[in-house]
Design an enzyme around this catalytic site. Structure first.
Site, PDB file in Angstrom:
ATOM      1  N   HIS A  59     -30.264  22.980  23.437  1.00 54.42           N
ATOM      2  CA  HIS A  59     -28.965  22.348  23.143  1.00 54.42           C
ATOM      3  C   HIS A  59     -27.904  22.650  24.207  1.00 54.42           C
ATOM      4  O   HIS A  59     -26.735  22.849  23.886  1.00 54.42           O
ATOM      5  CB  HIS A  59     -28.447  22.771  21.758  1.00 54.42           C
ATOM      6  CG  HIS A  59     -29.329  22.323  20.634  1.00 54.42           C
ATOM      7  ND1 HIS A  59     -29.315  21.045  20.129  1.00 54.42           N
ATOM      8  CD2 HIS A  59     -30.286  22.977  19.931  1.00 54.42           C
ATOM      9  CE1 HIS A  59     -30.203  20.934  19.162  1.00 54.42           C
ATOM     10  NE2 HIS A  59     -30.828  22.081  19.026  1.00 54.42           N
ATOM     11  N   ASN A 132     -29.336  17.650  12.902  1.00 54.15           N
ATOM     12  CA  ASN A 132     -29.909  16.824  13.968  1.00 54.15           C
ATOM     13  C   ASN A 132     -29.664  15.352  13.651  1.00 54.15           C
ATOM     14  O   ASN A 132     -29.295  15.014  12.519  1.00 54.15           O
ATOM     15  CB  ASN A 132     -31.420  17.046  14.082  1.00 54.15           C
ATOM     16  CG  ASN A 132     -31.773  18.327  14.834  1.00 54.15           C
ATOM     17  OD1 ASN A 132     -31.073  18.727  15.768  1.00 54.15           O
ATOM     18  ND2 ASN A 132     -32.848  18.956  14.441  1.00 54.15           N
TER      19      ASN A 132
END
Ligand code: NDP
Length: 500
Positions: A59, A132
């Site tokens: 990320h 997500n």
């Protein structure tokens, strides 16, 4: 040249006459030798060498913005979260959306799952929703998490991303098939963050003061409508502007075109969970809408860009363990592992006092004198207040600031939940039921004109780089278990690309 009209100082505050000078030992021949006494030069160079902090191992590439959550419904029948306890109540929010595998400098339109990390600065402390843009995930055994991510990142020898190891991992860990279909569908390459949904994936709990709870899954659905790039468009834009998603979001907010998402929950009673046909702690599965319809709880609006990317977004730390009273974890083993891994990553990346950084700090009064000292403690460190619990000593200056506030008895953990358990090893195993929901998704995708064909093309473009024909055959078998026609079409398309 000295610029006396501009005022600069050293970091300690002493004024410097010239921001561009160096103190040298000179002999009149031009040039000169540097001197250790040139504090300005030494500090500037030394700080520059240290201005990068560890990049997130996953990320890393992200865009972020601030906004607000507005409660749109009375949810007090199912939970005690204060930010949802009154219709119209507004709570400040920070959102950070990222790709997962690639580095901070990578192109943000490449095919990847997108992380959705949202910090709600509620009036009872911070609540992080670390979601997500897909409703399921690749694994359900937490120990596989590093392996999964490495297989999507760079090869240990070539330092290149590598389809061989990507597909080798997924053939060996077929529970990820549902998520693979989401990833290689159009939704794997969103056109903008504004046009993307997000999902809790995990099952969480809404809890109440009376000790009761409901299982929930959270859905964040764009009011702008879902829009995606095709594979070809995403690749082209990755070359033209690797920061496309950042630019799109920044400019929209800067122009007052504030994106909005509706936030829903699916709600399940614990009794229903006991006999439900799906394991609700398995994050490779959804709860079908027909069984658990979406219930609107609020809306999210982004309306303010960060002032500084590093302080606002890079230093932001999100963790599913950051929970306000009324929200609690379920027994999903991957969630349980994330409760440790995320704050641990923040401690490594930002230091043990990362919760004090302005972007992470709660907007309510904090009194947590059990956490003292540590690197980069930059508040008053609770002064002379006792650094142990249950002290009767007075006065306690910092304690007095919160004196009179009463703590909610509700813990984030539902105390009534009783566990009579045995310590046992557990490794999930694959079964035919793991292919049922992927088959339903293949049908959902089939309802959109051309989408199944694009999915096949996206898969083939990745699988064609697998060198071993034996491994490619195993990949086709994996997709055949979802749907025979899907397996056949993927094989046909991939092998024809290789022959070309
Ligand atoms: P439904 O048959 O009731 O609806 C299908 C859902 O799929 C839609 O609501 C939409 O969710 C989502 N969807 C639509 N097009 C796409 C696409 N191109 N790619 C990915 N998702 C899409 O769903 P069920 O609940 O019966 O589940 C059927 C399948 O739908 C599941 O196996 C799952 O893969 C997928 N799905 C289910 C979700 C759930 O939480 N139940 C959420 C998302 C997908 P949305 O409105 O959220 O975009």
């Amino acid at each position: 040249m000295a610029d006396s009209s501009r005022y600069y100082t050293l970091a300690e505050g002493c004024p410097v006459a010239n921001s561009s000078t160096a103190i040298l030992a000179r002999n009149g021949q031009g040039g000169g030798l540097g001197l250790l006494q040139d504090t300005q030069l030494i500090e500037t160079l030394a700080h520059f060498s240290r201005e990068r902090i560890p990049e997130r191992v996953v990320h890393a590439k992200a865009v972020g913005a601030y906004g607000e959550f507005e409660a749109l419904a009375d949810c007090t029948d199912i939970m005690a979260l204060s930010f949802l306890n009154k219709i119209g109540k507004k709570t400040p929010v920070l959102l950070r959306v990222s790709t997962v595998g690639p580095e901070s400098g990578s192109a943000d339109t490449i095919r990847d799952v997108h992380g959705w990390a949202m910090k709600l600065y509620t009036d009872e402390g911070n609540l992080d929703w670390v979601f997500n843009n897909t409703p399921v995930f690749f694994i359900r055994d937490p120990i596989k998490f590093p392996s999964l991510n490495r297989s999507h990142k760079r090869h240990p020898q070539t330092h290149m991303t590598d389809s061989n190891m990507f597909w080798d991992f997924h053939v060996g860990n077929p529970e990820g098939i549902h998520e693979l279909l989401h990833l290689f569908s159009d939704r794997g390459t969103p056109k903008s963050i504004r046009h993307m949904n997000a999902y809790s994936g995990h099952t969480y709990k809404f809890t109440k003061e009376d000790g009761s709870f409901k299982y929930v899954k959270i859905h964040v659905k764009t009011q702008q409508g879902v829009e995606n790039f095709t594979r070809e468009e995403a690749i082209k834009i990755a070359g033209e502007n690797p920061d496309h998603l950042i630019k799109d979001m920044f400019e929209a907010i800067e122009n007052g075109n504030f994106p909005v998402w509706n936030v829903f929950v699916q709600v399940m009673d614990p009794i229903e969970a006991q006999n439900y046909r799906w394991n609700i702690f398995d994050m490779t599965k959804v709860w079908p809408h027909s069984d658990f319809p979406l219930r609107l709880i609020g809306k999210l609006t982004l309306n303010r860009n960060p002032q500084n990317y590093f302080t606002d977004i890079e230093q932001a730390a999100f963790s599913p363990s950051t929970m306000a009273p009324g929200f609690a974890p379920s027994a999903d083993p991957v969630l349980q592992a994330r409760l440790f891994a995320y704050p641990d990553a923040a401690r490594y990346r930002l230091g043990v006092n990362y919760q004090q950084l302005p972007t992470n700090a709660a907007k309510v009064q904090v009194y947590s004198p059990f956490q003292r000292d540590g690197a980069m403690r930059f508040d008053a460190n609770y002064g002379s207040d006792p650094n142990y619990v249950n002290s009767s000593l007075k006065p306690m200056r910092f304690y007095n600031e919160v004196n009179g506030l009463s703590a909610k008895s509700l813990s984030v953990f539902t105390e009534h939940e009783k566990w009579a358990a045995e310590i046992a090893s557990y490794t999930s195993s694959i079964a035919e039921i793991d292919f049922v929901q992927p088959a339903l998704l293949w049908d959902v995708i089939g309802k959109e004109p051309g989408h199944q064909g694009r999915l096949i093309g996206n898969l083939a473009a990745s699988i064609k780089d697998v060198l071993s024909s034996e491994l490619r055959q195993q990949v086709y078998v994996l997709f055949s278990r979802v749907n025979k026609e899907l397996g056949r079409l993927v094989a046909e398309k991939t092998e024809s690309m290789i022959e070309d």
